[in-house]
Design an enzyme around this catalytic site. Structure first.
Site, PDB file in Angstrom:
ATOM      1  NE  ARG A 134      -8.466 -12.630  -7.011  1.00 24.26           N
ATOM      2  CZ  ARG A 134      -8.262 -13.931  -7.191  1.00 24.26           C
ATOM      3  NH1 ARG A 134      -7.073 -14.458  -6.977  1.00 24.26           N
ATOM      4  NH2 ARG A 134      -9.229 -14.709  -7.609  1.00 24.26           N
ATOM      5  N   GLY A 181       0.775  -1.245   0.000  1.00 21.57           N
ATOM      6  CA  GLY A 181       0.000   0.000   0.000  1.00 21.57           C
ATOM      7  C   GLY A 181       0.801   1.287   0.000  1.00 21.57           C
ATOM      8  CG  HIS A 194       2.345  -2.286 -15.227  1.00 25.87           C
ATOM      9  ND1 HIS A 194       2.185  -3.520 -14.622  1.00 25.87           N
ATOM     10  CD2 HIS A 194       3.353  -2.436 -16.114  1.00 25.87           C
ATOM     11  CE1 HIS A 194       3.061  -4.369 -15.134  1.00 25.87           C
ATOM     12  NE2 HIS A 194       3.780  -3.739 -16.036  1.00 25.87           N
TER      13      HIS A 194
HETATM   14  C1  GRF Z   1       3.548  -1.172  -7.485  1.00 27.97           C
HETATM   15  O1  GRF Z   1       4.824  -1.341  -8.047  1.00 27.97           O
HETATM   16  C2  GRF Z   1       2.506  -1.062  -8.566  1.00 27.97           C
HETATM   17  O2  GRF Z   1       2.953  -0.441  -9.723  1.00 27.97           O
HETATM   18  C3  GRF Z   1       2.199  -2.519  -8.856  1.00 27.97           C
HETATM   19  O3  GRF Z   1       2.251  -3.154  -7.596  1.00 27.97           O
HETATM   20  C4  GRF Z   1       3.102  -2.419  -6.723  1.00 27.97           C
HETATM   21  C5  GRF Z   1       2.279  -2.074  -5.520  1.00 27.97           C
HETATM   22  O4  GRF Z   1       3.047  -1.469  -4.504  1.00 27.97           O
HETATM   23  N1  GRF Z   1       0.945  -2.648  -9.546  1.00 27.97           N
HETATM   24  P1  GRF Z   1       2.331  -0.814  -3.256  1.00 27.97           P
HETATM   25  O5  GRF Z   1       1.421  -1.878  -2.660  1.00 27.97           O
HETATM   26  O6  GRF Z   1       1.579   0.383  -3.735  1.00 27.97           O
HETATM   27  O7  GRF Z   1       3.440  -0.456  -2.307  1.00 27.97           O
END
Ligand code: GRF
Length: 220
Positions: A93, A14, A111
């Site tokens: 998911r 998060g 992403h």
């Molecule tokens: C991030 O690198 C995001 O781009 C990817 O998953 C990761 C999540 O990190 N989809 P966080 O839970 O926000 O620290």
């Protein structure tokens, strides 16, 4: 000022959620986070919502026999909170096509690559294997196929000699934390919209330009 009612979907750490929460504290920010939903019981990121007094719900995907049933339960909690805009932030998911269609152009994802390059998992390892010199991150509207959809904003990060998966991930993540609030502001304020399958409406150069971190001319 009426703020867009946003929900953030998480599965883990998060840190992007935390960045969005911080951004939303600004009085002139056009969105407020009214709900955080996790599909994982006790996900670390829920603590960020708790400390900001944002309501949280856990919809544990393991309790559902199908993706459809899980998405129906998810929709129920989102409807209850009168959510207008969804932000996936490390939500692990895949959504059903029906869910994606329901939230069409009201649903963002982040992403950790410069899409359309390197969609899917293990992004940084594949960037390093591929010998790419520049990576980065992308905020895009969600479409049925994973990590596709109209791109709202991107940040570019140089791949440095000697980079490991972890060192690259850390620099990209720092850029994600700046990019997601920027993109959410553009969408929630109505500054951008989807036309065809492109994001249009940016009028200022500084919004149009991808964010570079660090600026590419630094130290050259
Ligand atoms: C991030 O690198 C995001 O781009 C990817 O998953 C990761 C999540 O990190 N989809 P966080 O839970 O926000 O620290």
């Amino acid at each position: 000022m009426t703020k867009t009612r946003a929900a953030v979907l998480i599965s883990g750490r998060g840190s992007n959620l935390r960045a969005l929460i911080e951004a939303c504290k600004a009085q002139d920010f056009p969105a407020e986070i009214v709900l955080v939903v996790s599909n994982v019981l006790g996900a670390e990121g829920l603590a960020h919502a708790d400390s900001a007094a944002i309501p949280t719900r856990t919809v544990d995907h393991k309790g559902f026999a199908s993706r459809e049933a899980f998405d129906a339960a998810l929709s129920e909690v989102l409807d209850e909170a009168r959510v207008e805009l969804l932000c996936n932030a490390g939500f692990m998911r895949l959504h059903t096509e029906g869910f994606v269609r329901h939230w069409w152009n009201r649903h963002l994802n982040i992403h950790p690559s410069l899409l359309p390059a390197f969609p899917g998992l293990h992004t940084h390892a594949r960037v390093l294997e591929g010998g790419a010199k520049i990576s980065g991150c992308t905020v895009h509207f969600v479409r049925p196929q994973m990590d596709t959809g109209p791109i709202v904003a991107q940040a570019a990060i140089p791949v440095l000699p000697g980079d490991t998966e972890d060192s690259l991930a850390a620099r990209v993540l720092a850029a994600e934390h700046r990019l997601y609030p920027h993109a959410l502001r553009l969408v929630a304020s109505g500054a951008v919209r989807v036309e065809g399958e492109s994001v249009v409406g940016l009028s200022r150069v500084r919004d149009q330009a991808a964010l570079f971190s660090p600026p590419l001319n630094e130290g050259l």
